[in-house]
Design an enzyme around this catalytic site. Structure first.
Site, PDB file in Angstrom:
ATOM      1  N   ALA A   4      35.721  14.838  16.382  1.00 39.98           N
ATOM      2  CA  ALA A   4      35.697  16.311  15.805  1.00 39.98           C
ATOM      3  C   ALA A   4      37.133  16.624  15.370  1.00 39.98           C
ATOM      4  CB  ALA A   4      34.902  17.365  16.486  1.00 39.98           C
ATOM      5  N   LYS A   5      37.957  16.212  16.226  1.00 38.98           N
ATOM      6  CA  LYS A   5      39.451  16.779  15.962  1.00 38.98           C
ATOM      7  C   LYS A   5      40.198  15.839  15.054  1.00 38.98           C
ATOM      8  CE  LYS A   5      39.326  20.068  18.967  1.00 38.98           C
ATOM      9  NZ  LYS A   5      39.610  20.487  20.179  1.00 38.98           N
ATOM     10  N   ARG A   6      39.582  14.748  14.863  1.00 37.92           N
ATOM     11  CA  ARG A   6      40.309  13.555  14.037  1.00 37.92           C
ATOM     12  C   ARG A   6      40.568  14.359  12.545  1.00 37.92           C
ATOM     13  NH1 ARG A   6      40.912   8.118  14.194  1.00 37.92           N
ATOM     14  NH2 ARG A   6      39.896   8.336  16.245  1.00 37.92           N
TER      15      ARG A   6
END
Ligand code: GLU
Ligand code: ZN
Length: 276
Positions: free
Chosen positions: A239-241
């Site tokens: 999700a943070k990529r």
């Protein structure tokens, strides 16, 4: 009968992490001959968009997931949330808070990086109430915990002691939204008869609050299954990529949704399946 649900907020496009969560919830119900529900958490009127709802529905179908019954939209459930707020207010557990975000940030001791600052309780015991000034409603957490007594829930078959105090005086209704996530999700899981909540580990902390609200409102407690979040080979959360593709991007590029779902079920993170 087992009843699970997927409850996305239509504030953006779904990502692989959402797909993983939806598949786990879906499969848990289907494996037990139970029901899988879809609930659109669209109480945030300023950020929710109808086009995202359409995209979510198309994404789930593309992944091969089917749900039972009508899709519930939280925007149609506002009277139920208002009734619960009235009840908590009558119990003397809510108070008006007039603080702005900036005021809360300034008054809080430095919060851990990235975390919402804990509300410092500025408005908890204000003598004068102004119903005409913009305000949200907060739960008086110390009182609420005293009223409820010790609480537990089952998570992956283990007993977890609820610690709602660590969440502080959470907001239950906002200036611009008639119910907060915490309130709406707790009421609707009970109302829809959800027996098993399958969701990401990122919502584990919220469960302390949800368990408390269940006790205060006399609602049943489902079993919880917080699952690990998808990470890439380098351990970075998907999700943070940066630039991780949305499901709709993959779908529009012609990627195979069923194959993607199969990979996720096998525990493989299909980075690079961006190209069909
Ligand atoms: N609507 C929440 C979200 O987007 C999830 C709610 C839940 O699973 O409890 O992330
Ligand atoms: Zn305040």
């Amino acid at each position: 009968m087992i009843v699970t649900r997927f409850a996305p907020s239509p504030t953006g496009r779904l990502h692989l992490g959402h797909a993983y969560s939806a598949i786990l919830a879906h499969d848990r119900a289907r494996a037990a001959g139970g029901r899988f529900l879809l609930r659109i958490e669209d109480i945030d009127g300023t950020r929710s968009r109808p086009e995202h709802v359409e995209t979510i529905i198309a994404d789930l179908a593309w992944l091969g997931l089917s749900w039972d019954g009508e899709v519930v939209h939280q925007s149609s459930r506002l009277p139920a949330y208002a009734a619960a707020l009235d009840r908590l207010r009558d119990m003397g557990l809510l108070y008006r808070c007039y603080c702005t975000r900036a005021e809360i940030a300034a008054a809080s001791l430095s919060a851990p990086h990235g975390a919402e600052p804990l509300y410092p309780g500025t408005c908890r015991s204000l003598a004068e109430q102004h119903s005409d000034r913009p305000h949200c409603w907060r739960l008086d957490m110390v009182r609420a915990v005293q009223a409820a007594g010790p609480l537990h829930w089952r998570d992956h078959g283990q007993t977890i002691a609820a610690d709602p105090l660590s969440a502080g005086d959470v907001v239950l209704a906002r200036k611009d939204a008639p119910a907060s996530y915490h309130l709406a999700v707790t009421i609707d899981d009970a109302w829809q008869g959800v027996t098993d909540v399958v969701r990401g580990q990122d919502l584990f902390a919220a469960t302390h609050v949800h368990r408390l609200l269940q006790a205060l409102l006399g609602l049943p407690t489902p079993a919880y299954h917080h699952h690990a979040l998808l990470t890439g080979p380098d351990g970075v959360r998907l999700a943070k990529r940066h630039g991780a593709p949305a499901l709709a991007d993959l779908r529009e590029r012609g990627a195979d949704g069923l194959a993607l779902a199969a990979q996720l079920r096998a525990g493989r993170v299909p980075i690079g399946t961006g190209d069909p």
